[in-house]
Design a protein around this motif. Structure first.
Motif, PDB file in Angstrom:
ATOM      1  N   SER A   1     -27.237   5.138  -6.302  1.00  0.00           N
ATOM      2  CA  SER A   1     -28.434   5.544  -5.566  1.00  0.00           C
ATOM      3  C   SER A   1     -29.633   4.938  -6.277  1.00  0.00           C
ATOM      4  N   MET A   2     -30.338   4.039  -5.594  1.00  0.00           N
ATOM      5  CA  MET A   2     -31.449   3.310  -6.207  1.00  0.00           C
ATOM      6  C   MET A   2     -32.771   3.807  -5.636  1.00  0.00           C
ATOM      7  N   GLY A   3     -33.689   4.177  -6.545  1.00  0.00           N
ATOM      8  CA  GLY A   3     -34.993   4.687  -6.123  1.00  0.00           C
ATOM      9  C   GLY A   3     -35.914   3.549  -5.720  1.00  0.00           C
ATOM     10  N   GLN A   4     -36.412   3.602  -4.515  1.00  0.00           N
ATOM     11  CA  GLN A   4     -37.249   2.519  -3.999  1.00  0.00           C
ATOM     12  C   GLN A   4     -38.521   2.361  -4.828  1.00  0.00           C
ATOM     13  N   LEU A   5     -38.764   1.129  -5.282  1.00  0.00           N
ATOM     14  CA  LEU A   5     -39.930   0.796  -6.096  1.00  0.00           C
ATOM     15  C   LEU A   5     -40.470  -0.547  -5.641  1.00  0.00           C
ATOM     16  N   PRO A   6     -41.791  -0.694  -5.546  1.00  0.00           N
ATOM     17  CA  PRO A   6     -42.358  -1.985  -5.150  1.00  0.00           C
ATOM     18  C   PRO A   6     -41.870  -3.105  -6.061  1.00  0.00           C
ATOM     19  N   VAL A   7     -41.396  -4.189  -5.438  1.00  0.00           N
ATOM     20  CA  VAL A   7     -40.925  -5.386  -6.124  1.00  0.00           C
ATOM     21  C   VAL A   7     -39.584  -5.158  -6.841  1.00  0.00           C
ATOM     22  N   LEU A   8     -39.469  -4.080  -7.608  1.00  0.00           N
ATOM     23  CA  LEU A   8     -38.284  -3.858  -8.442  1.00  0.00           C
ATOM     24  C   LEU A   8     -37.058  -3.471  -7.628  1.00  0.00           C
ATOM     25  N   ILE A   9     -37.240  -2.627  -6.599  1.00  0.00           N
ATOM     26  CA  ILE A   9     -36.147  -2.247  -5.693  1.00  0.00           C
ATOM     27  C   ILE A   9     -36.744  -2.170  -4.296  1.00  0.00           C
ATOM     28  N   GLU A  10     -36.656  -3.265  -3.552  1.00  0.00           N
ATOM     29  CA  GLU A  10     -37.264  -3.296  -2.222  1.00  0.00           C
ATOM     30  C   GLU A  10     -36.280  -2.835  -1.147  1.00  0.00           C
ATOM     31  N   ASP A  11     -35.031  -3.252  -1.268  1.00  0.00           N
ATOM     32  CA  ASP A  11     -33.961  -2.777  -0.396  1.00  0.00           C
ATOM     33  C   ASP A  11     -32.654  -2.914  -1.173  1.00  0.00           C
ATOM     34  N   LYS A  12     -31.530  -2.656  -0.541  1.00  0.00           N
ATOM     35  CA  LYS A  12     -30.268  -2.614  -1.281  1.00  0.00           C
ATOM     36  C   LYS A  12     -29.806  -3.991  -1.772  1.00  0.00           C
ATOM     37  N   ASP A  13     -30.479  -5.049  -1.297  1.00  0.00           N
ATOM     38  CA  ASP A  13     -30.078  -6.393  -1.703  1.00  0.00           C
ATOM     39  C   ASP A  13     -31.151  -7.159  -2.457  1.00  0.00           C
ATOM     40  N   LYS A  14     -32.343  -6.574  -2.592  1.00  0.00           N
ATOM     41  CA  LYS A  14     -33.461  -7.345  -3.148  1.00  0.00           C
ATOM     42  C   LYS A  14     -34.198  -6.579  -4.232  1.00  0.00           C
ATOM     43  N   GLY A  15     -34.400  -7.232  -5.379  1.00  0.00           N
ATOM     44  CA  GLY A  15     -35.145  -6.637  -6.488  1.00  0.00           C
ATOM     45  C   GLY A  15     -34.401  -6.797  -7.799  1.00  0.00           C
ATOM     46  N   PRO A  16     -35.121  -6.898  -8.919  1.00  0.00           N
ATOM     47  CA  PRO A  16     -34.477  -7.076 -10.223  1.00  0.00           C
ATOM     48  C   PRO A  16     -33.506  -5.957 -10.607  1.00  0.00           C
ATOM     49  N   PHE A  17     -33.846  -4.703 -10.286  1.00  0.00           N
ATOM     50  CA  PHE A  17     -32.909  -3.623 -10.599  1.00  0.00           C
ATOM     51  C   PHE A  17     -31.656  -3.728  -9.746  1.00  0.00           C
ATOM     52  N   VAL A  18     -31.804  -4.244  -8.531  1.00  0.00           N
ATOM     53  CA  VAL A  18     -30.638  -4.477  -7.667  1.00  0.00           C
ATOM     54  C   VAL A  18     -29.746  -5.543  -8.298  1.00  0.00           C
TER      55      VAL A  18
END
Length: 256
Positions: A29-46
């Protein structure tokens, strides 16, 4: 007789290590964060979750994205195996929390004191004022929303990085204490020249797990994966895109 044979056969495979006893899919479960977690496929934490998935060969990791508070609640409510990310609060005992932290952090998060260059503040200045019993705390300081309990002195929560920096620039408040990358990017974008920077603290960015046996099993999986990623140099490369160690840089001295 046939069922007994199958049971014995599977037991032999488990004992021999041919079938992993803890093989299972995990829900991230990923907490939505600007840039870092934009959607389930995009972002450095992803990218980090994907890298852990690549290392974890006994199952797959199903990635889901939710508003931050709901994502954290998914772990507490047993709807997810882990949540990412959360900054570890060193002032709060883990025993009092409804979840547990991963055994090792994913990386550091530098919280920086942004004050006006005409009245620069350091961590020592703030600590001295907080420890003084002779006078009320003299500074008005904003911090990131949801992080007021990270400090042993009065702060005001603010969710808007840009407005917080503007308030410092026009001397409406004395300082803000917020994550480095987000604030630095705004300073450079808006070319705010009258800001002084000083490190407050490097917090640990953690993965959140449920308490109990299942959480401990997941922690072992994640810990082994992070260690492998670190030994291969992948973890450092991913963290370069998330949060870097403190950078000693002064906007009022830079020509940008």
């Amino acid at each position: 007789m046939k069922k007994i044979f199958i049971f014995v056969f599977i037991s032999i495979l488990l004992t021999a290590g041919i079938l992993p006893a803890n093989a299972r899919d995990l829900v991230a479960s990923m907490g939505q964060l600007p840039v870092l977690i934009e959607d389930k496929d995009k972002g450095p934490f992803v990218e980090l979750v994907k890298a852990i998935d690549d290392v974890y060969t006994k199952g797959k990791i199903i990635r889901e994205v939710y508003p931050f508070k709901r994502s954290l609640a998914n772990v507490v409510d047993g709807k997810a195996d882990f949540h990412i990310p959360l900054i570890k609060n060193p002032l709060v005992s883990e025993d009092t929390l409804p979840f547990r932290y991963s055994s090792i952090p994913t990386g550091p998060v530098a919280f920086v004191i942004y004050s006006h260059k005409d009245n620069p503040l350091t961590k020592q200045d703030i600590s001295d004022a907080a420890d003084s019993r002779d006078i009320p705390f003299p500074y008005q300081i904003d911090t990131l929303q949801g992080h007021a309990d990270f400090f042993n002195f009065p702060v005001v929560e603010n969710y808007d990085f840009e407005s917080a920096l503007k308030r410092v620039s026009i001397k409406r408040i004395d300082a803000i204490i917020m994550p480095q990358e987000e604030c630095d990017s705004i300073i450079k974008k808006m070319k705010i020249k009258d800001i002084h920077r000083a490190l407050y603290y490097e917090f640990d960015s953690m993965i959140i797990l449920p308490k109990g046996i299942q959480g401990s099993e997941t922690d072992l999986i994640i810990t082994n994966a992070l260690k492998q990623l670190k030994s291969e140099g992948q973890l450092e490369k991913i963290n370069e895109k998330i949060h870097k160690p403190y950078i000693d840089w002064q906007p009022y001295k830079d020509n940008f």
